[in-house]
Design a protein around this motif. Structure first.
Motif, PDB file in Angstrom:
ATOM      1  N   GLN A 289       0.852  -1.187   0.000  1.00 40.52           N
ATOM      2  CA  GLN A 289       0.000   0.000   0.000  1.00 40.52           C
ATOM      3  C   GLN A 289       0.887   1.236   0.000  1.00 40.52           C
ATOM      4  OE1 GLN A 289      -2.752   0.298   3.271  1.00 40.52           O
ATOM      5  NE2 GLN A 289      -3.735   2.131   2.484  1.00 40.52           N
ATOM      6  N   ILE A 290       0.426   2.277  -0.668  1.00 38.04           N
ATOM      7  CA  ILE A 290       1.135   3.555  -0.670  1.00 38.04           C
ATOM      8  C   ILE A 290       0.339   4.528   0.187  1.00 38.04           C
ATOM      9  CG2 ILE A 290       2.109   5.408  -2.057  1.00 38.04           C
ATOM     10  CD1 ILE A 290       3.388   2.651  -2.512  1.00 38.04           C
ATOM     11  N   GLU A 291       0.921   4.945   1.302  1.00 38.73           N
ATOM     12  CA  GLU A 291       0.273   5.873   2.222  1.00 38.73           C
ATOM     13  C   GLU A 291       1.154   7.094   2.399  1.00 38.73           C
ATOM     14  OE1 GLU A 291      -2.580   3.858   5.527  1.00 38.73           O
ATOM     15  OE2 GLU A 291      -0.446   3.488   5.790  1.00 38.73           O
ATOM     16  N   SER A 292       0.607   8.257   2.060  1.00 33.80           N
ATOM     17  CA  SER A 292       1.347   9.520   2.223  1.00 33.80           C
ATOM     18  C   SER A 292       2.722   9.450   1.577  1.00 33.80           C
ATOM     19  CB  SER A 292       1.470   9.864   3.711  1.00 33.80           C
ATOM     20  OG  SER A 292       0.209   9.959   4.312  1.00 33.80           O
ATOM     21  N   GLY A 293       2.793   8.799   0.419  1.00 33.11           N
ATOM     22  CA  GLY A 293       4.055   8.724  -0.308  1.00 33.11           C
ATOM     23  C   GLY A 293       5.033   7.698   0.215  1.00 33.11           C
ATOM     24  N   LEU A 294       4.607   6.837   1.135  1.00 31.01           N
ATOM     25  CA  LEU A 294       5.482   5.817   1.700  1.00 31.01           C
ATOM     26  C   LEU A 294       4.980   4.422   1.363  1.00 31.01           C
ATOM     27  CD1 LEU A 294       5.999   7.330   5.272  1.00 31.01           C
ATOM     28  CD2 LEU A 294       7.406   7.689   3.235  1.00 31.01           C
ATOM     29  N   GLU A 306      13.106 -10.019   6.525  1.00 32.10           N
ATOM     30  CA  GLU A 306      14.028  -8.892   6.656  1.00 32.10           C
ATOM     31  C   GLU A 306      13.845  -7.905   5.507  1.00 32.10           C
ATOM     32  OE1 GLU A 306      18.877  -8.071   7.022  1.00 32.10           O
ATOM     33  OE2 GLU A 306      18.094 -10.075   6.564  1.00 32.10           O
ATOM     34  N   TYR A 307      13.597  -8.442   4.320  1.00 34.52           N
ATOM     35  CA  TYR A 307      13.408  -7.568   3.158  1.00 34.52           C
ATOM     36  C   TYR A 307      12.096  -6.798   3.268  1.00 34.52           C
ATOM     37  CZ  TYR A 307      12.822  -6.137  -1.719  1.00 34.52           C
ATOM     38  OH  TYR A 307      12.628  -5.409  -2.856  1.00 34.52           O
ATOM     39  N   SER A 308      11.028  -7.474   3.704  1.00 37.78           N
ATOM     40  CA  SER A 308       9.735  -6.794   3.860  1.00 37.78           C
ATOM     41  C   SER A 308       9.823  -5.678   4.894  1.00 37.78           C
ATOM     42  CB  SER A 308       8.660  -7.805   4.264  1.00 37.78           C
ATOM     43  OG  SER A 308       8.450  -8.752   3.241  1.00 37.78           O
ATOM     44  N   ARG A 309      10.547  -5.933   5.997  1.00 35.82           N
ATOM     45  CA  ARG A 309      10.708  -4.890   7.019  1.00 35.82           C
ATOM     46  C   ARG A 309      11.500  -3.710   6.473  1.00 35.82           C
ATOM     47  NH1 ARG A 309      11.464  -9.459  10.424  1.00 35.82           N
ATOM     48  NH2 ARG A 309      13.735  -9.237  10.226  1.00 35.82           N
ATOM     49  N   ALA A 310      12.483  -3.989   5.623  1.00 41.59           N
ATOM     50  CA  ALA A 310      13.285  -2.907   5.051  1.00 41.59           C
ATOM     51  C   ALA A 310      12.469  -2.042   4.106  1.00 41.59           C
ATOM     52  CB  ALA A 310      14.495  -3.497   4.323  1.00 41.59           C
ATOM     53  N   LEU A 311      11.473  -2.647   3.435  1.00 41.38           N
ATOM     54  CA  LEU A 311      10.629  -1.877   2.521  1.00 41.38           C
ATOM     55  C   LEU A 311       9.702  -0.921   3.255  1.00 41.38           C
ATOM     56  CD1 LEU A 311       9.411  -4.431  -0.195  1.00 41.38           C
ATOM     57  CD2 LEU A 311      10.945  -2.488  -0.528  1.00 41.38           C
ATOM     58  N   ASP A 312       9.299  -1.267   4.456  1.00 41.04           N
ATOM     59  CA  ASP A 312       8.297  -0.505   5.192  1.00 41.04           C
ATOM     60  C   ASP A 312       8.790   0.923   5.466  1.00 41.04           C
ATOM     61  OD1 ASP A 312       6.007   0.150   6.512  1.00 41.04           O
ATOM     62  OD2 ASP A 312       6.412  -1.051   8.292  1.00 41.04           O
ATOM     63  N   GLY A 313       8.031   1.899   4.963  1.00 40.28           N
ATOM     64  CA  GLY A 313       8.357   3.294   5.205  1.00 40.28           C
ATOM     65  C   GLY A 313       9.257   3.927   4.173  1.00 40.28           C
ATOM     66  N   VAL A 314       9.689   3.188   3.152  1.00 37.67           N
ATOM     67  CA  VAL A 314      10.527   3.764   2.094  1.00 37.67           C
ATOM     68  C   VAL A 314       9.691   4.743   1.271  1.00 37.67           C
ATOM     69  CG1 VAL A 314      11.793   3.260  -0.028  1.00 37.67           C
ATOM     70  CG2 VAL A 314      12.055   1.784   1.972  1.00 37.67           C
ATOM     71  N   ALA A 315      10.216   5.930   1.043  1.00 36.15           N
ATOM     72  CA  ALA A 315       9.506   6.939   0.260  1.00 36.15           C
ATOM     73  C   ALA A 315       9.583   6.585  -1.220  1.00 36.15           C
ATOM     74  CB  ALA A 315      10.099   8.317   0.504  1.00 36.15           C
ATOM     75  N   ILE A 316       8.465   6.775  -1.916  1.00 36.85           N
ATOM     76  CA  ILE A 316       8.466   6.519  -3.350  1.00 36.85           C
ATOM     77  C   ILE A 316       9.295   7.588  -4.055  1.00 36.85           C
ATOM     78  CG2 ILE A 316       6.215   5.398  -3.210  1.00 36.85           C
ATOM     79  CD1 ILE A 316       4.990   7.912  -4.434  1.00 36.85           C
ATOM     80  N   THR A 325       9.410   3.322  -7.766  1.00 37.73           N
ATOM     81  CA  THR A 325       9.399   4.048  -9.032  1.00 37.73           C
ATOM     82  C   THR A 325       8.048   3.919  -9.717  1.00 37.73           C
ATOM     83  OG1 THR A 325      11.754   3.563  -9.257  1.00 37.73           O
ATOM     84  CG2 THR A 325      10.611   4.379 -11.211  1.00 37.73           C
ATOM     85  N   ALA A 326       7.451   2.710  -9.705  1.00 37.57           N
ATOM     86  CA  ALA A 326       6.131   2.515 -10.317  1.00 37.57           C
ATOM     87  C   ALA A 326       5.083   3.371  -9.626  1.00 37.57           C
ATOM     88  CB  ALA A 326       5.737   1.038 -10.251  1.00 37.57           C
ATOM     89  N   ALA A 327       5.150   3.438  -8.277  1.00 39.45           N
ATOM     90  CA  ALA A 327       4.192   4.268  -7.537  1.00 39.45           C
ATOM     91  C   ALA A 327       4.410   5.748  -7.829  1.00 39.45           C
ATOM     92  CB  ALA A 327       4.318   3.995  -6.039  1.00 39.45           C
ATOM     93  N   TYR A 328       5.659   6.155  -7.998  1.00 37.07           N
ATOM     94  CA  TYR A 328       5.976   7.563  -8.237  1.00 37.07           C
ATOM     95  C   TYR A 328       5.472   8.028  -9.600  1.00 37.07           C
ATOM     96  CZ  TYR A 328       8.738  11.847  -8.567  1.00 37.07           C
ATOM     97  OH  TYR A 328       9.137  13.162  -8.716  1.00 37.07           O
TER      98      TYR A 328
END
Length: 872
Positions: A289-294, A306-316, A325-328
């Motif tokens: 999900q994309i929430e507030s650009g994250l 570990e990879y899923s946790r690293a993705l959490d909160g990454v800005a598009i 990039t796809a979300a952006y």
């Protein structure tokens, strides 16, 4: 005309009788171009009365070209020694009634005695030509159709296949023609009985079934076969490859079932990804999900934790892997080699360590175009997605949008429980928490001031300028209040035209200064269109802890002081004091007057129509209580309904309203007015009466009305108190057959799981949501969410406060079932409503007649005629 001597009189009579009875038009013309004979069938073909035609020029038939061609075919440029020459042609005949007839004309030249005559047989082939042209058009369409087309004769022998059939099964048209369809396409696992000879058992409506067939190379193909038998015994089958669709349908059913069961979105996403990896074992999938650009991972069981946790909160962004990039950009992004792709450089270590070499991410978009998520495929080799992968992702993007939009809708509905949609202010439910927070942190010796504000003469704004202007007024009013209070002060809207300000750390003197500033700020009129609308408020103030420590008592005291301010001339403020008995006296006066009005039937019901969005038909009417007291004047329902609840009269008001509405429905039925149902508003208190269903049943029986004509409207607060008793009462009403409508949906109680348990038939969207539906995507999203909630629960949805065609069009597009509001009519007295209904029905009927008049004339039914032997 004269017949030769070689024929007896009986022979001539027989010949003439045969000409009269033939269905073809027969015209006999002499060598000079004059009509010598016209049979009865010719009258119908040419649309003429044959009386008086004999002896006249052939042009008297009304078609000069036809006459000229008959004469030319019989006499011009032919061998004079040819006694029985024949010629034929087709021509379009324009009749006097403007109907065009396509005719086949056969002309014979005959010599009788010493004269030459042209005998023309004219046959109406209009339908034959239409069928011929229709078949040609259908063949053109079939050649270009994306679905495989198979046509067989009555013995199931193939007579036609289109190019799509060749692409699907590998057989050319030459290879299929003359083959038996079942023998050509059936294989080891085919149900031969199903495909043996479908046409004889198929009626004109056709049928559709799933069949396992085999291609030329032996490959299995599941097809959806839509088969139709034609009247001439032929069969037509439209075949669609559904081999992959069966699996995608299972994925869809799995996801929709989880949505219906209100499974948490993270569990739903995991289920979706696991099924995808089952039908496409060469991929690892994930849903974000994309929430507030994250980026917020929702599901990806095949990815390392570990990879899923690293993705959490990454800005598009433009260089944030495939998903970011796809979300952006809002477009799919394919990284065929994660190791070398520049967008992956900061993030590649974890996926590469998990053996993931490529990634394809697709954006998930909401209906308003926002990117709300992504769906990604990871591959264990450097590669691009296949066609099968593309189809899976198309389905998952759609299903992911449903899941994420439902999550957003539920969050928005939850916000609706605590915030007013029109002004964005906290509502009544949230106000209690704000007061509790302020009083709970109030230091000893300090005060909390509570100001209760009621807009003066707000009803005049609504009645004069309409509800849209009233909404603009309230928004501007709230803004002026915000400008006069501190950041630590809290402003809330109770509903209607009532506001409350919570002011921590304010004593009486400071609260009075705030009230004075507010009065000054409101003194400037508000411009609405060309109108300058005066703005003022009556303000009542209570103090914690001096006046009370209980929240409800504080609010009630401020309310009492506000009424004192209104009695003091309005546009002013008053503090609550113990000797302030005027408000109590006023309540007593109003209570006595209301009791008197109920006893002597002085209340009235006005009726506002509800209009269906699909066809413009009357969906029903809402009965709205009105009270115009001879002493007190017009008393708003917003005033006397709470008063009735407070003084124990709400039961009597409810029963009076139901009886009056049903009595009016019975009267309208007696007049022949077709009004499907009437809605009556009830208080949540009414549902605490376990005998309500019996009382309603008695009223319906007394007036001989079926229960479905009555709809009882309740607010979401009906289940906040005495929930079990309220639900039991509602169930009893539904068993009786009376409809239940949830009024002002979204302004109070909003749990979807509990909403699904209510025995309601209808949702009503609060009019407060209509103001910005045409201009703000957020308002449109809220209304969409409410409509989708109704649709998912199979409830009718009605929107209140609809005032513009644009609002109506948007609601109709969303699937809202009906609307009510100033766009059609305000609440009307029964007599005024009857006049409105007559006028509306007339206008609607005229519009329908106009559409019908402009429609093309339907084709004439097919006629079958026996062939006639030519006379000669």
């Amino acid at each position: 005309m004269e017949v030769g001597d070689s024929l007896s009189a009986d022979d001539r009579d027989v010949r003439l009788a045969a000409l009269e009875r033939t269905r073809d038009a027969v015209v006999i013309v002499d060598h000079d171009g004059h009509l010598r004979y016209v049979n009865a069938a010719a009258e119908s073909t040419f649309g003429l009365d044959r009386t008086g035609l004999l002896g006249r020029a052939v042009g008297a038939l009304g078609h000069d070209e036809l006459g000229a061609r008959i004469v030319q075919a019989a006499f011009a440029a032919v061998d004079p020694d040819r006694p029985l020459g024949q010629a034929g042609f087709e021509i379009t005949i324009g009749r006097q009634d403007r109907r065009a007839v396509r005719a086949a004309v056969s002309v014979s030249r005959a010599q009788v005695g010493s004269g030459d005559y042209a005998i023309a047989f004219v046959r109406d082939i209009t339908q034959e030509v239409e069928q011929r042209e229709g078949i040609a058009a259908l063949m053109t369409v079939a050649e270009r159709a994306s679905r495989a087309v198979l046509v067989t004769d009555r013995d199931d022998i193939i007579i036609y296949t289109n190019p799509s059939f060749t692409r699907l099964f590998g057989y050319s048209a030459e290879e299929t023609k003359g083959r038996h369809a079942g023998e050509l396409l059936a294989g080891r696992h085919s149900n031969r009985r199903t495909i043996a000879s479908p046409a004889p058992d198929i009626d004109d409506e056709g049928s559709e079934q799933q069949i396992l067939l085999y291609a030329k190379d032996g490959g299995e193909i599941w097809v959806s076969a839509e088969v139709k038998g034609l009247r001439d015994g032929r069969g037509v089958a439209l075949l669609t490859d559904i081999s992959e669709s069966v699996q995608l349908r299972t994925l869809q059913q799995l996801t929709l079932s989880a949505l219906a069961d209100e499974i948490p979105i993270t569990e739903l996403a995991d289920r979706m990804c696991r099924f995808v990896e089952k039908i496409a074992p060469d991929v690892v999938s994930s849903l974000q999900q994309i929430e507030s650009g994250l980026v917020r991972p929702l599901g990806g069981p095949g990815l390392p934790d570990e990879y899923s946790r690293a993705l959490d909160g990454v800005a598009i962004g433009p260089e944030k892997g495939s998903c970011g990039t796809a979300a952006y950009f809002g477009n799919p992004v394919l990284a065929i080699d994660i190791d070398t792709d520049p967008r992956w450089q900061p993030f590649k270590a974890l996926p590469l360590a998990a053996g993931l070499r490529a990634c394809w991410s697709s954006p998930i978009k909401a209906k308003d175009g926002r990117v709300i998520g992504t769906f990604a495929f990871y591959f264990r080799e450097c590669r691009a997605p296949s066609r099968w992968h593309e189809r899976i992702v198309d389905a998952c993007v759609h299903l992911g949008a449903l899941a994420i939009e439902r999550k957003e809708a539920r969050a928005q509905i939850a916000r609706l429980a605590y915030y007013d949609m029109l002004t964005g202010l906290p509502n009544r439910a949230r106000l209690r928490d704000l007061i509790a927070q302020a009083t709970g942190t109030c230091p000893p010796g300090q005060h909390v001031a509570l100001a209760f504000l009621d807009v003066d003469n707000f009803k005049d704004v609504n009645d004069t300028l309409g509800h849209a202007a009233g909404d603009d007024f309230l928004v501007a009013f709230a803004q002026r209040l915000r400008e006069q209070i501190r950041p630590c002060d809290m402003l809330a809207r109770l509903g209607g035209d009532e506001f409350v300000i919570v002011m921590p750390g304010r004593n009486a003197s400071e609260a009075g200064l705030v009230a004075s500033r507010i009065a000054e700020a409101l003194a400037l009129p508000l411009g609405i269109g060309t109108w300058q609308v005066p703005m003022s408020a009556s303000i009542g103030i209570s103090l914690y802890p001096d006046n009370a420590t209980d929240i409800d008592v504080l609010i009630r005291q401020a309310d009492t002081a506000m009424y004192q301010a209104k009695r003091s001339g309005r546009s002013t403020y008053r503090f609550f004091s113990e000797d302030m008995n005027g408000a109590a006296e006023e309540r007593m006066a109003y209570s006595a007057a209301l009791r008197n009005a109920i006893t002597f039937d002085l209340l009235e019901l006005h009726y506002q129509p509800q209009i269906g969005t699909r066809d413009g038909a009357i969906h029903g009417v809402e009965a709205l209580a009105r009270w115009n007291d001879p002493v007190l004047g017009a008393v708003s329902p917003a005033k006397f309904i709470p008063l009735a609840e407070e003084c124990g009269l709400i039961e009597q008001v409810a029963l009076w309203s139901i009886r009056a509405a049903c009595r009016q429905m019975a009267a309208w039925r007696a007049l022949g007015l077709d009004i499907p149902c009437v809605s009556v508003n009830l208080s949540p208190i009414n549902f605490q009466n376990p005998n309500l269903a019996d009382l309603v049943s008695d009223i319906l029986a007394e007036l001989r009305l079926p229960p479905e004509v009555l709809m009882l409207e309740v607010t979401e607060g009906v289940i906040q108190n005495e929930r079990s008793l309220a639900i039991e009462t509602m169930n009893a009403l539904r068993r009786l057959g009376v409809g239940l409508s949830l009024d002002d949906f979204g302004t109070g109680y909003s749990s979807l799981s509990q909403l699904a348990q209510l025995p309601i038939r209808e949702l009503k969207i609060d009019r407060g949501f209509m103001r910005d539906i045409a201009h703000q995507s957020s308002a449109r999203a809220v209304v969409t969410a409410v409509v989708r909630v109704g649709q998912s629960l199979q409830l009718s949805v009605i929107a209140e406060g609809v005032e513009t065609d644009e609002q109506f069009a948007l609601l109709a597009e969303l699937g809202c079932d009906a609307v009510q509001g100033f766009l059609y009519a305000p609440a009307l007295t029964p007599a005024a409503f009857e006049l409105w209904l007559v006028d509306y029905s007339a206008r609607r009927g005229a519009a329908m007649s106009k559409r019908v008049a402009g429609a093309p004339i339907p084709a004439l039914p097919e006629l079958r005629a026996a062939a006639m032997r030519r006379l000669g």
